[in-house]
Design a protein around this motif. Structure first.
Motif, mmCIF file in Angstrom:
data_model
loop_
_atom_site.group_PDB
_atom_site.id
_atom_site.type_symbol
_atom_site.label_atom_id
_atom_site.label_comp_id
_atom_site.label_asym_id
_atom_site.label_seq_id
_atom_site.Cartn_x
_atom_site.Cartn_y
_atom_site.Cartn_z
ATOM 1 N N SER A 1 35.837 48.238 24.674
ATOM 2 C CA SER A 1 37.254 48.041 24.331
ATOM 3 C C SER A 1 37.998 47.490 25.536
ATOM 4 O O SER A 1 38.162 48.183 26.545
ATOM 5 C CB SER A 1 37.870 49.365 23.887
ATOM 6 N N SER A 2 38.449 46.262 25.422
ATOM 7 C CA SER A 2 39.021 45.569 26.582
ATOM 8 C C SER A 2 39.641 44.251 26.140
ATOM 9 O O SER A 2 39.546 43.885 24.971
ATOM 10 C CB SER A 2 37.905 45.278 27.589
ATOM 11 N N CYS A 3 40.230 43.553 27.104
ATOM 12 C CA CYS A 3 40.894 42.287 26.752
ATOM 13 C C CYS A 3 40.089 41.063 27.146
ATOM 14 O O CYS A 3 40.541 39.942 26.946
ATOM 15 C CB CYS A 3 42.274 42.220 27.401
ATOM 16 N N ASP A 4 38.928 41.238 27.756
ATOM 17 C CA ASP A 4 38.057 40.146 28.240
ATOM 18 C C ASP A 4 38.487 39.593 29.591
ATOM 19 O O ASP A 4 37.821 38.716 30.144
ATOM 20 C CB ASP A 4 37.959 38.983 27.246
ATOM 21 N N GLY A 5 39.598 40.082 30.140
ATOM 22 C CA GLY A 5 40.119 39.515 31.396
ATOM 23 C C GLY A 5 39.143 39.644 32.547
ATOM 24 O O GLY A 5 39.064 38.743 33.399
ATOM 25 N N CYS A 6 38.407 40.740 32.601
ATOM 26 C CA CYS A 6 37.470 40.916 33.720
ATOM 27 C C CYS A 6 36.281 39.972 33.592
ATOM 28 O O CYS A 6 35.823 39.404 34.577
ATOM 29 C CB CYS A 6 37.033 42.374 33.808
ATOM 30 N N GLN A 7 35.793 39.784 32.363
ATOM 31 C CA GLN A 7 34.712 38.806 32.171
ATOM 32 C C GLN A 7 35.195 37.408 32.537
ATOM 33 O O GLN A 7 34.454 36.613 33.105
ATOM 34 C CB GLN A 7 34.279 38.773 30.713
ATOM 35 N N LEU A 8 36.452 37.118 32.211
ATOM 36 C CA LEU A 8 36.992 35.804 32.537
ATOM 37 C C LEU A 8 37.032 35.589 34.049
ATOM 38 O O LEU A 8 36.934 34.466 34.522
ATOM 39 C CB LEU A 8 38.392 35.626 31.936
ATOM 40 N N SER A 9 37.161 36.691 34.810
ATOM 41 C CA SER A 9 37.156 36.558 36.273
ATOM 42 C C SER A 9 35.836 35.972 36.743
ATOM 43 O O SER A 9 35.788 35.245 37.734
ATOM 44 C CB SER A 9 37.361 37.918 36.952
ATOM 45 N N LEU A 10 34.749 36.280 36.026
ATOM 46 C CA LEU A 10 33.451 35.713 36.401
ATOM 47 C C LEU A 10 33.438 34.212 36.096
ATOM 48 O O LEU A 10 33.038 33.393 36.927
ATOM 49 C CB LEU A 10 32.328 36.438 35.648
ATOM 50 N N ILE B 1 39.554 42.595 37.694
ATOM 51 C CA ILE B 1 38.844 42.699 38.964
ATOM 52 C C ILE B 1 39.153 41.498 39.845
ATOM 53 O O ILE B 1 39.638 40.474 39.362
ATOM 54 C CB ILE B 1 37.320 42.774 38.723
ATOM 55 N N ASP B 2 38.858 41.658 41.123
ATOM 56 C CA ASP B 2 39.032 40.546 42.072
ATOM 57 C C ASP B 2 37.743 39.722 42.071
ATOM 58 O O ASP B 2 36.659 40.268 42.267
ATOM 59 C CB ASP B 2 39.297 41.144 43.466
ATOM 60 N N ARG B 3 37.842 38.426 41.847
ATOM 61 C CA ARG B 3 36.606 37.636 41.709
ATOM 62 C C ARG B 3 35.825 37.560 43.015
ATOM 63 O O ARG B 3 34.597 37.458 43.008
ATOM 64 C CB ARG B 3 36.908 36.241 41.154
ATOM 65 N N GLY B 4 36.540 37.631 44.151
ATOM 66 C CA GLY B 4 35.858 37.650 45.446
ATOM 67 C C GLY B 4 34.984 38.898 45.563
ATOM 68 O O GLY B 4 33.832 38.838 46.003
ATOM 69 N N GLN B 5 35.530 40.033 45.140
ATOM 70 C CA GLN B 5 34.757 41.291 45.155
ATOM 71 C C GLN B 5 33.557 41.195 44.214
ATOM 72 O O GLN B 5 32.470 41.663 44.532
ATOM 73 C CB GLN B 5 35.644 42.460 44.716
#
Ligand code: SF4
Ligand code: SF4
Length: 266
Positions: A17-26, A144-148
């Motif tokens: 359950s999420s908005c996909d924003g963290c996957q988009l960071s990848l 998430i931070d994409r650099g991390q």
């Protein structure tokens, strides 16, 4: 990021359950994405490709919280198929913004949102992945931070444990020479109790941190709230951010409850 030798490690990305924003960071890693794609076999990443490779997977990145019985069963299968499991983002590490529903009566909320809430099959709470299975590493942030993220992928590919800070955002302000917004201008800021990792993004742009990276390892919420409220800010300046992306994180929950108990001016 060096290319792998014989067999490329297999990477899987999962959504709960999420908005996909963290996957988009990848996907947002742009220049580095090709290097990542060369170094690993992306075996399962529905946000990027409909091709689905069967497990086992060397590294699984898991986004989202567990909110339904189906989620709870699926995360067990993901864990079994994954050598290393990394949770990404506030949803996966603290229950996310959807954990706001835990602060109210579920049936009442469902009735207000859905015309026919009887169809809903949800767990009583929205919980982090670590409440259900063993988690090897947590990456905080909303998103998430994409650099991390790249640091973590690189470290895992080379068999190292990534060096992730557990100190507060204040350390990052000091490291980059950002003037403290709380002390210099009285701006309410959760930086002293929020985990580092974003590079002190908001204070560097003269805004208070609203805690999207969740609680730091050591949290003194009582001291922070005393300082902010004594400066004349309303309690809502702290309660709002404490009860947003990381509302399910215990140290934030405790701090918010204490402010309310002490009757902070709203
Ligand atoms: S942590 Fe934030 S950005 Fe990531 S999936 Fe959850 S809501 Fe979206
Ligand atoms: S300063 Fe705080 S709110 Fe801003 S990005 Fe960093 S952790 Fe998130």
């Amino acid at each position: 990021m060096a290319a792998a030798a014989s067999r490329r490690p297999r990477l899987a990305v999962w959504k709960f359950s999420s908005c996909d924003g963290c996957q988009l960071s990848l996907l947002d890693c742009e220049r580095e994405l090709l290097a990542v794609a060369e170094a690993v076999e992306i075996a399962h990443f529905l946000e990027a490709s409909s091709a689905v490779g069967k497990g086992p997977y060397d590294v699984s990145l898991v986004e989202g919280s567990i909110t339904t019985p189906a989620d709870a069963a699926r995360i067990q299968r993901v864990r079994k198929a994954s050598r290393t499991l990394v949770t990404i983002g506030a949803c996966a590490t603290a229950g996310g913004i959807q954990a706001l529903r835990d602060t109210a009566e579920l049936a009442e909320l469902a009735g207000a949102v859905y015309p026919d809430p009887d169809w809903l099959e949800v767990l009583p709470r929205s919980t982090p992945i670590a409440n259900h299975v063993r988690v090897d590493l947590e990456l905080r942030g909303c998103p998430i931070d994409r650099g991390q993220l790249l640091t973590v992928i690189d470290a895992l590919l080379h068999g190292r444990r990534p060096d992730l800070s557990t100190h507060s955002v204040c350390g990052e302000c000091k490291a980059r020479g950002t003037v403290c917004v709380l002390v210099a201008s009285g701006t309410p800021c959760l930086g002293p109790i929020t985990q580092a990792g974003c590079g002190a993004l908001c204070p560097t742009w003269h805004r208070g941190c609203y805690g999207c990276f969740g609680p730091a390892e050591t949290v003194n919420g009582a001291s922070l709230s005393r300082h902010v409220l004594a400066g004349g800010a309303p309690a809502s300046a702290l309660l709002g951010p404490l009860r947003s992306f990381n509302v399910g994180a215990e140290p934030f929950r405790r701090t918010a409850a204490r402010i309310e108990e002490e009757g902070g001016r709203t």
